[in-house]
Enzyme design. Sequence first.
Site: not given
Ligand code: AMP
Length: 118
Positions: A34, A91, A99, A104
């Site tokens: 996103i 991560n 996050e 993923h």
């Molecule tokens: P991480 O810091 O590795 O957990 O990355 C989480 C990722 O999820 C971040 O790059 C966000 O931009 C992405 N993200 C969060 N919510 C969504 C969503 N609803 N659709 C797509 N990506 C998302």
Amino acid sequence: MIYDRSNVFARILRGEIPCKKVYEDQYALAFHDINPQAPAHILVIPKGPFTSFADFSSQATVEEIAGFVRAAGLVARQAGVEDSGYRLLANHGPDSHQEVPHFHIHIVGGRPLGKLLA
Ligand code: AMP
């Protein structure tokens, strides 16, 4: 860490919130991040409830791991970044700034990415 069924990727898997899907099979779902950090920025998630790489690598079946890795390779190829190159990123935990507590990987590419931690 106990799996939180209300995390955003669990909700995407259940179809409760939308995503820009690019690929799905029995092992994995892939969709556009996103908040893309490069022209190509796709997330690939396993279908099972795994909190992070540590959980997935130790608890998933060999079939789930193989299916997930095969799917990620296909997604990168379909994104058109195999020849130009791409980075895989996962991560795990606080120091990494994870996050979303559903395992993923990020597939990032479409431009020169610089050094790993630049
Ligand atoms: P991480 O810091 O590795 O957990 O990355 C989480 C990722 O999820 C971040 O790059 C966000 O931009 C992405 N993200 C969060 N919510 C969504 C969503 N609803 N659709 C797509 N990506 C998302």
